[in-house]
Write a protein that holds these residues in place. Structure first.
Motif, PDB file in Angstrom:
ATOM      1  N   UNK A  41       0.834  -1.200   0.000  1.00  0.00           N
ATOM      2  CA  UNK A  41       0.000   0.000   0.000  1.00  0.00           C
ATOM      3  C   UNK A  41       0.868   1.249   0.000  1.00  0.00           C
ATOM      4  N   UNK A  42       1.942   1.244   0.797  1.00  0.00           N
ATOM      5  CA  UNK A  42       2.837   2.406   0.842  1.00  0.00           C
ATOM      6  C   UNK A  42       3.430   2.678  -0.536  1.00  0.00           C
ATOM      7  N   UNK A  43       3.825   1.626  -1.244  1.00  0.00           N
ATOM      8  CA  UNK A  43       4.382   1.796  -2.582  1.00  0.00           C
ATOM      9  C   UNK A  43       3.341   2.352  -3.550  1.00  0.00           C
ATOM     10  N   UNK A  44       2.088   1.883  -3.439  1.00  0.00           N
ATOM     11  CA  UNK A  44       1.038   2.360  -4.331  1.00  0.00           C
ATOM     12  C   UNK A  44       0.667   3.816  -4.038  1.00  0.00           C
ATOM     13  N   UNK A  45       0.860   4.248  -2.789  1.00  0.00           N
ATOM     14  CA  UNK A  45       0.485   5.622  -2.434  1.00  0.00           C
ATOM     15  C   UNK A  45       1.302   6.663  -3.198  1.00  0.00           C
ATOM     16  N   UNK A  46       2.424   6.275  -3.744  1.00  0.00           N
ATOM     17  CA  UNK A  46       3.165   7.209  -4.598  1.00  0.00           C
ATOM     18  C   UNK A  46       2.387   7.533  -5.859  1.00  0.00           C
ATOM     19  N   UNK A  47       1.477   6.659  -6.268  1.00  0.00           N
ATOM     20  CA  UNK A  47       0.777   6.838  -7.532  1.00  0.00           C
ATOM     21  C   UNK A  47      -0.464   7.712  -7.396  1.00  0.00           C
ATOM     22  N   UNK A  72       8.720  15.775   3.543  1.00  0.00           N
ATOM     23  CA  UNK A  72       8.368  14.595   4.321  1.00  0.00           C
ATOM     24  C   UNK A  72       8.044  13.372   3.461  1.00  0.00           C
ATOM     25  N   UNK A  73       7.254  13.485   2.370  1.00  0.00           N
ATOM     26  CA  UNK A  73       6.993  12.289   1.550  1.00  0.00           C
ATOM     27  C   UNK A  73       8.261  11.659   0.987  1.00  0.00           C
ATOM     28  N   UNK A  74       9.255  12.475   0.608  1.00  0.00           N
ATOM     29  CA  UNK A  74      10.505  11.923   0.096  1.00  0.00           C
ATOM     30  C   UNK A  74      11.225  11.126   1.173  1.00  0.00           C
ATOM     31  N   UNK A  75      11.164  11.609   2.410  1.00  0.00           N
ATOM     32  CA  UNK A  75      11.799  10.897   3.519  1.00  0.00           C
ATOM     33  C   UNK A  75      11.068   9.574   3.804  1.00  0.00           C
ATOM     34  N   UNK A  76       9.738   9.633   3.796  1.00  0.00           N
ATOM     35  CA  UNK A  76       8.954   8.421   4.086  1.00  0.00           C
ATOM     36  C   UNK A  76       9.245   7.323   3.075  1.00  0.00           C
ATOM     37  N   UNK A  77       9.345   7.703   1.804  1.00  0.00           N
ATOM     38  CA  UNK A  77       9.549   6.712   0.743  1.00  0.00           C
ATOM     39  C   UNK A  77      11.037   6.471   0.443  1.00  0.00           C
ATOM     40  N   UNK A  78      11.913   7.200   1.130  1.00  0.00           N
ATOM     41  CA  UNK A  78      13.347   7.006   0.924  1.00  0.00           C
ATOM     42  C   UNK A  78      13.811   7.340  -0.469  1.00  0.00           C
ATOM     43  N   UNK A  79      13.266   8.396  -1.053  1.00  0.00           N
ATOM     44  CA  UNK A  79      13.551   8.715  -2.459  1.00  0.00           C
ATOM     45  C   UNK A  79      14.692   9.706  -2.626  1.00  0.00           C
ATOM     46  N   UNK A  80      15.044  10.438  -1.571  1.00  0.00           N
ATOM     47  CA  UNK A  80      16.134  11.414  -1.693  1.00  0.00           C
ATOM     48  C   UNK A  80      16.589  11.806  -0.295  1.00  0.00           C
TER      49      UNK A  80
END
Length: 614
Positions: free
Chosen positions: A357-363, A387-395
């Motif tokens: 679900x966390x992965x899909x929430x990016x979409x 904050x979203x970038x930190x949660x998903x570890x994207x940058x």
């Protein structure tokens, strides 16, 4: 009331800035005076000054507010407190924060009445409150008297605040933007209600709004305020017909048109489905306070189905309480449906949990209505957006900060605000922070749940232009959930109309606004407060009261209890939405040609306006 040379400034570390400058006007007995202006023009500060409610960092520099010869601004606080709520009443734009959530609505109003009239008995106070609840057309006033604020819809809460204001028979009522958060049918009912009550109670009303259509439909005379100064005053009818000031003409030009000169958005060129909703239902089990261990089932969403194509803007409209916000929580996976499927880019999100679900929430991202409570006040603007970038570890590190600054620039926020707190920002600026926080994950779908309803029409237009730019640049798909029909008319190529948890009409933009097939859609259009002629007349279509209780949904067509064209068949047979070859459809037993024709179009030959199914 007479206001003479009123001036107010805002003190800050950077110095003093004028908010109101030399404002003067009179309020005649038994009249409605409208005050119109854009967000930031000084309207709310003016409304607070009329009840001597100016506090730091605001400061009164000059002027008087004379009420029956007494200067309210010079009165001691105790003397002013004796006038507020007794002779001078005030209603704000947000009724949900005006009442204690732990005490029944009727009991709170009785408490206020007994404070205003200490000699009144409990029985007499209760009777007067219930009578006034009846007067504002709250259904089942005796039962509602003992219900809590959370059990009231937005429209009923605003009516309850009108009761709270009028129960002491005030001589003057100040209404500050009270229709801004309401859907069109409730807003239209509130406007008619105010006029009726103003006549019955002989109360003078100062009606403040950022909507020109609302003010001209309500007021006898209208004051136009710009940057804290009055630039024009005219009778309401003459103001729109012959405006004298350039700013007034600019305001009128900015009013969205639903029919005259309205542009119809083009449908999405492809058939790639981003969001697929099939037979979604959601029922809540709530306690029945009338029975020991009793329960009731609230059917909030009932068998909803629709598709949203990639790159398009799809709209969902309907009254408060129709299930729009519940549906938005289901579509954004905040809640799970009891039945049905919700697919985003082909993947069913209804049963997802944890990491999938966390992965899909990016979409997909959800943008909410309140631009103040959606942002943490204690965090910097940059920290909120990253904050979203930190949660998903994207940058992280420098790359993270640069990405945030790029997104801030893209949504129209200065990167210099990165380390600032959101305090002092306007509603529009705060909403841009929300947009940036959602955009930073590069979603394919954005669900906008009344995202622009708290903004005036000018700031709303700016954000709509931003959404259009982002859509062209990134191919984002939008789902607009809104009661603002003018906004939906401008941006949505296809539209679903919800009533009592179900979609009752689904059609393209032109069909919905020019020739809708469902009476409820026409009712919504007849309720719009606008400065242009309407094709669907209120005297033909405008409803009264609230939708049926979702606990006790009537048999047959759920709209029949409010429909002016209901037949015997409607009482027994529940109509279902059947789409035509063009993809349009309505859940109604009446054929579109059997509804009264548009008032702006000639009636077809041989057909009368009252030609109904027999």
């Amino acid at each position: 009331m007479r206001v003479e040379s009123l001036s107010v400034v805002l003190d800050s570390a950077a110095g003093s800035r004028p908010i109101l400058s030399d404002v003067s006007f009179d309020v005649a007995p038994r009249s409605v005076l409208g005050i119109i202006g854009e967000s930031g023009s000084g309207k709310t500060v003016l409304s607070n000054a009329l009840i001597n409610w100016i506090h730091k960092p605001l400061r009164l520099t000059s002027g008087r507010v004379l009420y029956q010869g007494r200067d309210l601004l010079a009165l001691p606080e105790q003397a002013m407190a004796n006038l507020r709520g007794r002779e001078i009443a005030y209603i704000g734009a947000n009724p949900t924060i005006a009442l204690d959530p732990t005490i029944p609505v009727g009991h709170q109003i009785v408490e206020k009445l007994k404070e205003v009239e200490p000699g009144i008995s409990e029985a007499d106070a209760r009777k007067r409150v219930i009578d006034t609840l009846d007067a504002v057309r709250i259904p089942s006033a005796v039962r509602r008297f003992d219900e809590y604020p959370f059990q009231f819809s937005g429209g009923m809460m605003q009516r309850a605040m009108i009761v709270d204001a009028l129960v002491s028979n005030p001589k003057l009522l100040i209404a500050d933007n009270i229709t801004q958060p309401l859907d069109v049918t409730v807003a239209a009912q509130i406007i008619r209600l105010l006029r009726d009550l103003q006549s019955a109670f002989e109360t003078s009303i100062v009606f403040i709004s950022s909507s020109l259509g609302v003010v001209t439909d309500t007021a006898d005379d209208v004051i136009v305020i710009n940057a804290g100064r009055i630039v024009e005053r005219q009778p309401a009818a003459r103001l729109t017909a012959a405006p004298e000031h350039a700013y007034t003409r600019e305001l009128i030009a900015k009013v969205p048109r639903l029919w005259a000169e309205a542009e119809t958005p083009e449908p999405s060129p492809g058939n790639d489905i981003v969001l697929e909703v099939r037979d979604v239902e959601r029922t809540y089990v709530v306690r029945d306070r009338t029975r020991l261990f009793g329960e009731n089932r609230v059917r909030a969403v009932r068998g909803v189905s629709f598709d949203v194509r990639r790159g398009e803007s799809f709209g969902l409209i309907g009254e408060s309480g129709c299930g729009k916000s519940t549906l938005s929580r289901l579509l954004s996976s905040i809640e799970q449906p009891d039945k049905g499927s919700i697919k985003v880019e082909g993947r069913d999100i209804a049963g997802l949990k944890g990491t999938p679900l966390l992965e899909m929430r990016r979409r997909f991202q959800l943008l909410l209505q309140d631009p103040y409570n959606a942002i943490p006040a204690h965090a910097s603007i940059g920290r909120t957006i990253e904050e979203p970038l930190r949660i998903h570890g994207l940058a992280r590190g420098t790359a993270l900060k640069q990405r945030v600054r790029d997104v801030m620039t893209e949504v129209g926020l200065s990167p210099d605000l990165y380390d600032n707190l959101p305090v002092g920002l306007s509603a529009g600026q705060r909403q841009r922070i929300n947009i940036a926080r959602a955009l930073i994950l590069e979603p394919s779908l954005m669900i906008l749940d009344e995202t622009l309803s708290a903004l005036d029409q000018v700031e709303q237009a700016r954000l709509l232009a931003l959404f259009e730019t982002l859509q062209k640049r990134h191919g984002i798909t939008y789902l607009y959930i809104s009661h603002d029909l003018a906004m939906v008319r401008r941006v949505c190529a296809r539209i679903g109309v919800m009533y009592l948890g179900r979609i009752v009409e689904l059609a393209d933009n032109h069909t919905i606004f020019e020739n809708p097939a469902h009476p409820y859609t026409r009712t919504l259009l007849s309720s719009v407060l606008t400065v242009e002629p309407k094709p669907f007349l209120p005297e033909t279509y405008l409803m009264e009261g609230e939708p049926p209780d979702p606990i006790h949904i009537p048999a047959g067509c759920t709209f029949r209890t409010r429909c002016p064209f209901a037949s015997a068949r409607c009482a027994t047979e529940d109509p279902h939405l059947v789409a035509t070859a063009e993809g349009n459809g309505a859940a109604c037993h009446l054929e579109p040609g059997h509804l009264p024709p548009s008032s702006l179009l000639p009636a077809p030959a041989g057909r009368t306006a009252a030609c109904l199914e027999t």
